[in-house]
Design a protein around this motif. Structure first.
Motif, mmCIF file in Angstrom:
data_model
loop_
_atom_site.group_PDB
_atom_site.id
_atom_site.type_symbol
_atom_site.label_atom_id
_atom_site.label_comp_id
_atom_site.label_asym_id
_atom_site.label_seq_id
_atom_site.Cartn_x
_atom_site.Cartn_y
_atom_site.Cartn_z
ATOM 1 N N ALA A 75 0.835 -1.202 0.000
ATOM 2 C CA ALA A 75 0.000 0.000 0.000
ATOM 3 C C ALA A 75 0.866 1.247 0.000
ATOM 4 O O ALA A 75 0.498 2.254 -0.604
ATOM 5 N N GLU A 88 2.339 1.773 -3.389
ATOM 6 C CA GLU A 88 1.306 2.226 -4.320
ATOM 7 C C GLU A 88 1.226 3.749 -4.392
ATOM 8 O O GLU A 88 0.657 4.293 -5.340
ATOM 9 N N THR A 89 1.795 4.425 -3.387
ATOM 10 C CA THR A 89 1.582 5.867 -3.250
ATOM 11 C C THR A 89 1.911 6.644 -4.513
ATOM 12 O O THR A 89 1.124 7.496 -4.943
ATOM 13 N N ILE A 136 -0.679 6.389 -6.942
ATOM 14 C CA ILE A 136 -1.854 7.189 -6.571
ATOM 15 C C ILE A 136 -1.617 8.656 -6.924
ATOM 16 O O ILE A 136 -2.537 9.357 -7.374
ATOM 17 N N TYR A 137 -0.370 9.143 -6.731
ATOM 18 C CA TYR A 137 -0.078 10.527 -7.136
ATOM 19 C C TYR A 137 -0.374 10.697 -8.621
ATOM 20 O O TYR A 137 -1.015 11.680 -9.039
ATOM 21 N N LEU A 148 -2.381 9.021 -10.401
ATOM 22 C CA LEU A 148 -3.827 8.967 -10.602
ATOM 23 C C LEU A 148 -4.471 10.308 -10.277
ATOM 24 O O LEU A 148 -5.343 10.786 -11.014
ATOM 25 N N VAL A 149 -4.028 10.928 -9.163
ATOM 26 C CA VAL A 149 -4.606 12.227 -8.781
ATOM 27 C C VAL A 149 -4.333 13.252 -9.880
ATOM 28 O O VAL A 149 -5.228 14.020 -10.275
ATOM 29 N N ILE A 206 -6.577 12.556 -12.823
ATOM 30 C CA ILE A 206 -7.958 12.984 -12.578
ATOM 31 C C ILE A 206 -8.064 14.498 -12.680
ATOM 32 O O ILE A 206 -9.002 15.040 -13.281
ATOM 33 N N ARG A 253 -2.689 9.775 -0.415
ATOM 34 C CA ARG A 253 -2.798 8.313 -0.498
ATOM 35 C C ARG A 253 -4.212 7.875 -0.194
ATOM 36 O O ARG A 253 -4.834 7.138 -0.961
ATOM 37 N N TYR A 270 -7.051 9.676 0.006
ATOM 38 C CA TYR A 270 -8.094 10.248 -0.860
ATOM 39 C C TYR A 270 -8.051 9.626 -2.248
ATOM 40 O O TYR A 270 -9.087 9.266 -2.819
ATOM 41 N N GLY A 271 -6.823 9.433 -2.779
ATOM 42 C CA GLY A 271 -6.701 8.871 -4.120
ATOM 43 C C GLY A 271 -7.241 7.463 -4.209
ATOM 44 O O GLY A 271 -7.919 7.107 -5.172
ATOM 45 N N ASN A 272 -6.973 6.664 -3.174
ATOM 46 C CA ASN A 272 -7.458 5.287 -3.208
ATOM 47 C C ASN A 272 -8.973 5.227 -3.204
ATOM 48 O O ASN A 272 -9.576 4.486 -3.987
ATOM 49 N N LEU A 300 -11.108 7.644 -3.977
ATOM 50 C CA LEU A 300 -11.674 8.291 -5.175
ATOM 51 C C LEU A 300 -11.522 7.379 -6.389
ATOM 52 O O LEU A 300 -12.450 7.266 -7.201
ATOM 53 N N SER A 301 -10.353 6.715 -6.508
ATOM 54 C CA SER A 301 -10.154 5.853 -7.672
ATOM 55 C C SER A 301 -11.193 4.740 -7.675
ATOM 56 O O SER A 301 -11.707 4.377 -8.736
ATOM 57 N N GLN A 317 -7.047 1.285 3.667
ATOM 58 C CA GLN A 317 -6.551 2.655 3.779
ATOM 59 C C GLN A 317 -6.735 3.196 5.188
ATOM 60 O O GLN A 317 -5.900 3.945 5.687
#
Lengths: 96, 297
Positions: free
Chosen positions: A61, A64-65, A68-69, A71-72, A75, B203, B205-207, B209-210, B263
Motif C-alpha cells: 500500500a 502504491e503511493t 496514486i499521485y 492517478l490524482v 484525474i 494516499r 483520498y486517491g485510493n 476516489l479511484s 486505507q
C-alpha cells in the motif's frame, strides 16, 4: 478558437493517459518485487505466513503511493484542468 | 441492571436508532438534492449552501454533512456497545468491546512504545472514522474520504502532533534537525517535513476516489455493452442494462470494502509511526533530568 479548445482538450487527455501509463510502471515493479519476496519467505518458513502477509500488504500500500499521485494528477487533468485552461484562453482573447 | 427489563430494551432501541437514522438521513438528503440528469456522471461533493465567514465564505458540502452523520452514527454504535457493562461479562457485545480495546492497545503499544500508550483512543477513533466513512459508499452515498479536504484535515492534525512532539526535544534542537546531515540539505528537509501530511492525505483520498471513479466507468461501460448487444429485445426489455447485474458488486467488494478498510488501517499505522518517530527520546530525557537538577538546587 475551436481549434485552440480542441488542442487544449486533446493535450489534457493525452497528458492524463501518459501520466497514468508511466506512473503505473514504478508501483507495478515495486509491488511485484514485494510480493515475490513475500512468497519466497512464506515458502521458506510457512509458519510465519500471517506476519509476512500483513507486512507485505502494508508495504504494497505504501509502494502504491506514487501510482496514486499519478492517478490524482490524471484525474485533475481530465476533470479540472480543461475548464481552467479554457477560461484562461477566453480571458486572453477577451483582453487582446 | 437487568438486561431483560423493558427500560434496558428501550434504551437499546434508541441507540440502534441513533446508529441507523443518520445513514437514512444521508440517503434522504442525497435523493432530495441530487440533480436530475443522466444517471452516470462523475462529480465532486455537492455544495448545499455557503456560510459567510470573515476571511472567506465557507461552503457546506456533502462531504461535511456526511462526516457529521457518520460521527453521530459511530457515537450511537459506541453507546450501544458499552450499554450495560458489568464486571463479569454477561452480554456478548461486552466481550466484543473488550476484544477491540485489547487489540487496539496492544497495537498502539507495539508500534509506538510505552510513552505513547495513551494514544489508543485517538488511533481507534481515526481508524473508526476513516473506515466507516469509506464504507458509506456501500449505501451508494458519497464517501467523505473521497473529498481531499476531509482527509487533509486529518493529515494536518497529524502534522501538528508531529511538530509538537518534535518540539519536546527543545526548540533549538528542532531547528538544528533541519540542517542535518549538512546545512545544504535545509530546503530538502523542509520539503520532506511538508511532504508527510501531503502524502498521507493524497494516499487515502486517491485510493477511495479511484474506487468510485472506476465503479462509475465500469457501470457506464456495462450499460453501453448491454444496449449494444441486447438492444434488439422487444418492448422495454432492451433498455434494461442486464450486464450491470453482478460484476459491479464483485468489484465493489475490492474497491469499497477491502480498499477502504486497508486505507483506514494504513492511515492509522502511519499516524502512529510518524508521531512516535518524531519524538526525540534521548533529548527529552536529558532535558527532564536537567530540569530535575535545577529544581533540586
Amino acid at each position: 478558437m475551436d481549434l485552440a479548445i480542441g488542442i487544449i482538450l486533446g493535450c489534457c487527455a493525452l497528458g492524463a493517459g501518459i501520466c497514468m501509463g508511466i506512473g503505473a510502471i514504478g508501483p507495478g515493479i515495486g509491488e511485484g518485487n514485494a510480493v515475490s519476496k513475500a512468497c519466497e519467505a512464506i515458502g521458506r518458513q510457512p509458519e510465519s505466513k500471517g506476519a509476512v502477509t500483513s507486512t507485505m500488504i502494508m508495504g504494497c500500500a505504501i509502494a502504491e503511493t506514487t501510482g496514486i499521485y499519478a492517478l490524482v494528477i490524471a484525474i485533475l487533468l481530465i476533470f479540472v484542468a480543461p475548464n481552467i485552461m479554457v477560461n484562461i484562453l477566453k480571458e486572453a482573447i477577451g483582453l487582446l | 441492571m437487568n438486561e431483560k427489563s423493558l427500560r434496558f430494551r428501550i434504551v437499546d432501541a434508541l441507540y440502534v436508532a441513533m446508529m441507523a437514522l443518520p445513514i437514512l438521513c444521508a440517503l434522504v438528503i442525497q435523493i432530495l438534492t441530487k440533480a436530475p440528469g443522466e444517471g452516470i456522471s462523475i462529480t465532486g461533493a455537492q455544495i448545499f449552501f455557503t456560510l459567510p465567514m470573515p476571511l472567506q465564505p465557507l461552503p457546506i458540502t456533502t462531504a461535511q454533512v456526511n462526516t457529521w452523520l457518520v460521527m453521530i452514527s459511530i457515537l450511537g454504535l459506541c453507546l450501544y456497545m458499552t450499554h450495560g457493562l458489568t464486571v463479569r461479562a454477561r452480554l456478548r457485545r461486552q466481550l466484543l468491546c473488550e476484544w477491540i480495546i485489547e487489540k487496539t492497545e496492544a497495537m498502539v503499544k507495539e508500534s509506538m512504545g510505552d510513552f505513547f500508550s495513551g494514544y489508543a483512543p485517538f488511533i481507534a477513533s481515526i481508524l473508526a472514522l476513516s473506515a466507516f466513512s469509506s464504507l458509506l459508499s456501500l449505501f451508494g452515498l458519497n464517501p467523505p474520504t473521497s473529498d481531499i479536504n476531509v482527509v487533509a484535515g486529518w493529515a494536518i492534525l497529524v502534522f501538528i502532533l508531529i511538530t509538537y512532539y518534535k518540539l519536546k526535544g527543545g526548540f533549538l534542537n528542532y531547528l538544528k534537525g533541519f540542517t542535518e546531515p549538512i546545512f545544504i540539505m535545509t530546503p530538502l528537509n523542509i520539503l520532506g517535513e511538508v511532504a508527510t501530511p501531503v502524502s498521507m492525505a493524497f494516499r487515502h483520498y486517491g485510493n477511495v476516489l479511484s474506487g468510485s471513479v472506476i465503479a462509475v466507468l465500469i457501470a457506464a461501460a456495462l450499460q453501453g455493452l448491454s444496449s449494444l448487444i441486447l438492444g434488439w429485445l422487444p418492448g422495454g426489455l432492451g433498455e434494461i442494462p442486464f450486464f450491470q447485474i453482478g460484476l459491479p458488486a464483485i468489484l465493489s467488494l475490492y474497491f469499497d470494502i477491502f480498499s477502504g478498510l486497508m486505507q483506514a488501517y494504513i492511515f492509522a499505522m502511519l499516524t502512529m509511526l510518524n508521531i512516535s518517530g518524531a519524538f526525540p527520546q534521548d533529548e527529552y530525557e536529558k532535558r527532564k533530568q536537567k530540569k530535575l537538577l535545577k529544581n533540586k538546587k
